[in-house]
Structures are given as C-alpha cells and as structure tokens.
Design a protein around this motif. Structure first.
Motif, short mmCIF file in Angstrom:
data_model
loop_
_atom_site.label_atom_id
_atom_site.label_comp_id
_atom_site.label_asym_id
_atom_site.label_seq_id
_atom_site.Cartn_x
_atom_site.Cartn_y
_atom_site.Cartn_z
N ALA A 250 0.84 -1.23 0.11
CA ALA A 250 0.06 0.21 -0.02
C ALA A 250 0.73 1.22 0.17
O ALA A 250 0.59 2.36 -0.72
N LEU A 251 1.89 1.36 0.88
CA LEU A 251 2.81 2.40 0.87
C LEU A 251 3.40 2.50 -0.58
O LEU A 251 3.57 3.76 -0.89
N ALA A 252 4.02 1.45 -0.92
CA ALA A 252 4.58 1.47 -2.33
C ALA A 252 3.79 2.15 -3.53
O ALA A 252 4.30 2.68 -4.18
N HIS A 253 2.54 1.88 -3.37
CA HIS A 253 1.58 2.39 -4.40
C HIS A 253 0.97 3.79 -4.20
O HIS A 253 0.23 4.45 -4.93
N GLY A 254 1.67 4.49 -2.98
CA GLY A 254 1.47 5.74 -2.89
C GLY A 254 0.26 6.01 -2.05
O GLY A 254 -0.35 7.01 -1.85
N VAL A 255 -0.27 5.02 -1.18
CA VAL A 255 -1.59 4.91 -0.50
C VAL A 255 -1.09 5.58 0.70
O VAL A 255 -0.20 5.29 1.42
N PRO A 256 -1.76 6.77 1.22
CA PRO A 256 -1.63 7.32 2.43
C PRO A 256 -1.85 6.50 3.78
O PRO A 256 -2.65 5.59 3.53
N VAL A 257 -0.92 6.52 4.72
CA VAL A 257 -1.18 5.56 5.96
C VAL A 257 -2.58 5.62 6.33
O VAL A 257 -3.11 4.40 6.80
N GLY A 258 -3.09 6.77 6.46
CA GLY A 258 -4.56 6.98 6.71
C GLY A 258 -5.60 5.89 6.06
O GLY A 258 -6.70 5.69 6.61
N LEU B 30 -6.24 -0.77 -6.56
CA LEU B 30 -6.76 0.23 -6.15
C LEU B 30 -7.90 0.97 -6.75
O LEU B 30 -8.66 1.45 -5.92
N GLU B 31 -7.96 0.61 -8.23
CA GLU B 31 -9.23 1.28 -8.92
C GLU B 31 -10.52 0.16 -8.21
O GLU B 31 -11.53 0.96 -8.18
N GLY B 32 -10.32 -0.88 -7.82
CA GLY B 32 -11.50 -1.70 -7.51
C GLY B 32 -11.84 -1.30 -5.87
O GLY B 32 -12.94 -1.68 -5.79
N MET B 33 -10.99 -0.63 -5.33
CA MET B 33 -11.38 -0.22 -4.02
C MET B 33 -11.89 1.07 -4.00
O MET B 33 -12.32 1.79 -3.03
N GLY B 34 -11.75 1.81 -5.18
CA GLY B 34 -12.13 3.26 -5.15
C GLY B 34 -11.22 4.03 -4.78
O GLY B 34 -11.54 5.28 -4.15
N LEU B 35 -9.94 3.79 -4.62
CA LEU B 35 -8.78 4.70 -4.31
C LEU B 35 -8.21 5.20 -5.28
O LEU B 35 -7.90 5.07 -6.21
N ILE C 20 -4.81 2.97 4.45
CA ILE C 20 -4.41 1.46 4.60
C ILE C 20 -5.27 0.56 5.36
O ILE C 20 -5.38 -0.50 4.76
N PRO C 21 -6.08 1.09 6.12
CA PRO C 21 -7.15 0.09 6.81
C PRO C 21 -8.03 -0.27 5.94
O PRO C 21 -8.64 -1.58 5.88
N VAL C 22 -8.27 0.54 4.87
CA VAL C 22 -9.47 0.23 3.82
C VAL C 22 -9.10 -0.76 2.75
O VAL C 22 -9.84 -1.82 2.54
N ILE C 23 -7.54 -0.78 2.67
CA ILE C 23 -6.93 -1.91 1.76
C ILE C 23 -6.99 -3.14 2.38
O ILE C 23 -7.30 -4.32 1.93
N LEU C 24 -6.55 -3.25 3.62
CA LEU C 24 -6.66 -4.24 4.42
C LEU C 24 -7.82 -4.98 4.79
O LEU C 24 -8.14 -6.33 4.54
N GLU C 25 -9.24 -4.08 4.90
CA GLU C 25 -10.13 -4.73 4.91
C GLU C 25 -10.78 -5.30 3.55
O GLU C 25 -11.31 -6.36 3.33
N PHE C 26 -10.22 -4.57 2.36
CA PHE C 26 -10.68 -4.99 1.20
C PHE C 26 -10.28 -6.67 0.87
O PHE C 26 -10.71 -7.50 0.20
N TYR C 27 -9.02 -6.81 1.39
CA TYR C 27 -8.13 -8.25 1.03
C TYR C 27 -8.61 -8.90 2.36
O TYR C 27 -7.94 -9.97 2.29
N ALA C 28 -9.70 -8.57 3.07
CA ALA C 28 -9.96 -9.73 4.38
C ALA C 28 -8.95 -9.94 5.21
O ALA C 28 -8.80 -11.20 5.48
N ILE C 29 -8.09 -9.08 5.54
CA ILE C 29 -7.00 -9.06 6.62
C ILE C 29 -7.28 -8.34 8.03
O ILE C 29 -7.86 -7.26 7.89
N GLU C 30 -7.30 -9.45 8.95
CA GLU C 30 -7.63 -8.85 10.12
C GLU C 30 -6.69 -7.92 10.73
O GLU C 30 -5.56 -7.64 10.43
N ALA C 31 -7.19 -7.36 12.00
CA ALA C 31 -6.14 -6.32 12.48
C ALA C 31 -6.22 -5.03 11.60
O ALA C 31 -4.89 -4.92 11.26
N ASN C 32 -7.05 -4.61 11.21
CA ASN C 32 -7.03 -3.60 10.03
C ASN C 32 -7.30 -2.08 10.77
O ASN C 32 -7.54 -1.28 10.08
#
Length: 84
Positions: free
Chosen positions: A20-28, A79-84, A30-42
């Motif tokens: 997420a950081l490498a793709h330029g997503v702001p740290v704030g 990222l497009e599929g997530m709306g980011l 990142i929880p959206v990405i983790l939730e999209f990929y069904a990763i807990e502790a997001n």
C-alpha cells in the motif's frame, strides 16, 4: 539495510502494508486496503504499530526508506477496484 542477503520473511499483513505504501496510499487509508483483502487487525493503531515494528526490524527511519529497502516484496494491488 543491515540484514542478511536472503529475502526477508514478511507476513501477508506486512506485505500488504508495504505494498500500500509503495503504491502511494496514505497511511490513513491503509485500513481500507486491509479490509478489502480480508486481512484482520486493520485498525489504524495496528497499522501504526506494525509499521513502527517493520522500520525497527529493518533499521529504517521512514516509511519511504522501508519501501525502498523491501521493494522486491511488494505485491500488486487493485486500487481502482477499491475506489482509491
């Protein structure tokens, strides 16, 4: 980076954080990405703790340096599929 030459072992959680950081997503966001990929502790707290731990583990002062050092571990994100 003062670690051995072998590939570092990263959990899926850590790989998605790094990616997420490498793709330029702001740290704030990142929880959206983790939730999209069904990763807990997001939660934002969990993201901050893991990033701090990774920076310490790989002797990096910034997230940018962390991404640079571990650039070979980045995975592609939709990222497009997530709306980011």
């Amino acid at each position: 980076m003062k670690t051995s030459a072998k590939m570092p072992n990263l959990s899926p959680y850590e790989r998605y954080l790094l990616s997420a950081l490498a793709h330029g997503v702001p740290v704030g966001k990142i929880p959206v990405i983790l939730e999209f990929y069904a990763i807990e502790a997001n939660s934002m707290s969990s993201v901050d703790k893991h990033l701090r731990s990774l920076r310490k583990k790989f002797n990096c002062k910034t997230n940018t340096q962390l991404v640079y050092e571990l650039r070979n571990r980045v995975v592609s994100l939709d990222l497009e599929g997530m709306g980011l």
